[in-house]
Each structure stands twice: as C-alpha cells, then as structure tokens.
Design a protein around this motif. Sequence first.
Motif, PDB file in Angstrom:
ATOM      1  N   GLU A 180       0.430   4.051   1.427  1.00  0.00           N
ATOM      2  CA  GLU A 180       0.295   4.581   2.755  1.00  0.00           C
ATOM      3  C   GLU A 180       1.733   4.295   3.489  1.00  0.00           C
ATOM      4  O   GLU A 180       2.223   4.969   4.104  1.00  0.00           O
ATOM      5  N   HIS A 236       0.898  -1.211  -0.039  1.00  0.00           N
ATOM      6  CA  HIS A 236       0.141  -0.008   0.009  1.00  0.00           C
ATOM      7  C   HIS A 236       1.028   1.304   0.187  1.00  0.00           C
ATOM      8  O   HIS A 236       2.069   1.248   0.645  1.00  0.00           O
ATOM      9  N   THR A 266      -4.939   6.956  -2.062  1.00  0.00           N
ATOM     10  CA  THR A 266      -4.880   6.259  -0.780  1.00  0.00           C
ATOM     11  C   THR A 266      -5.989   6.714   0.049  1.00  0.00           C
ATOM     12  O   THR A 266      -6.260   6.078   1.441  1.00  0.00           O
ATOM     13  N   SER A 309       0.797   9.534   1.075  1.00  0.00           N
ATOM     14  CA  SER A 309      -0.516   9.832   0.839  1.00  0.00           C
ATOM     15  C   SER A 309      -1.045  10.583  -0.333  1.00  0.00           C
ATOM     16  O   SER A 309      -0.345  11.803  -0.560  1.00  0.00           O
ATOM     17  N   GLY A 311      -4.061   2.751  -5.184  1.00  0.00           N
ATOM     18  CA  GLY A 311      -3.555   2.930  -3.786  1.00  0.00           C
ATOM     19  C   GLY A 311      -2.539   1.943  -3.394  1.00  0.00           C
ATOM     20  O   GLY A 311      -1.902   2.075  -2.238  1.00  0.00           O
TER      21      GLY A 311
END
Length: 131
Positions: A61, A59, A70, A66, A125
Amino acid sequence: MIRFILNVLWFVCGGLVTGLGWLLAGVLLAITIVGLPYAGAAFRIAGFAFWPFGKEIVHREILGRSDIGTGPLGTVLNVIWFILAGWWLALGHVVVAVAEAISIIGIPFAIKDLQLAYIALAPIGRDVVRR
C-alpha cells in the motif's frame, strides 16, 4: 561496497541455506492449489534471504499498489499463514538472531534475521524493495 561484503558474508554463512529453504517452500506451495497465494510471497522472501543488505520490507500500500493481498482477503490469508507456519518460522529466525547478536560483529546479521522474522509472520501484502 560495504553492502556487497555484508551480502557475501551473509550468503556464505547461512543465506544460501535460508534462501534455498524459502525457494523450496515456494515450489511446494506452488504445486498445491491451496498454497498458490503464498508461493509468490515465499519467492519474494527467498530473494531477500539470499541478499538482504540494501533491501527493505514494505507494505505494498505504501508503494501505491493496492491489490487483493492488501485488502481484507490479504488479512485473512495472513492469519491463516500465521497459524499454520508464520509463528514457528519467525521463531526460528528470532532464535538465530539472538545467537548472532551475542557478538558485536553479528549484530547487522541479527537485524536482517529479525526482518526475516517480521516478514515470515505475515508475508501477504508485503514487498521487498531496494533502498
């Protein structure tokens, strides 16, 4: 050295076709305005599909990046993707993974196909990074 050998075997035994399929999907998505948010994800998946060994899916994140993908918009885009394309693309990768896992030699390839199924379900994301 092992990663290189596995990548070459993967590429020759189906990675080329899979990667070209994801590249074609990315180009078709990029042509349309509606598909633009998904084109970048398709190109990332294509890179993973060509040479998957030594890479992993994370991911964004977790990487400290970000962005729109995301947040809540990324979730909505992933739901749309899942409904229109993600579930059947993932199903195809799972079917291939089951066939590969029948032999002991095919297990590493089955694992990579399951990772492709995972990212095909909801690609927004997510990113592909080297290990």
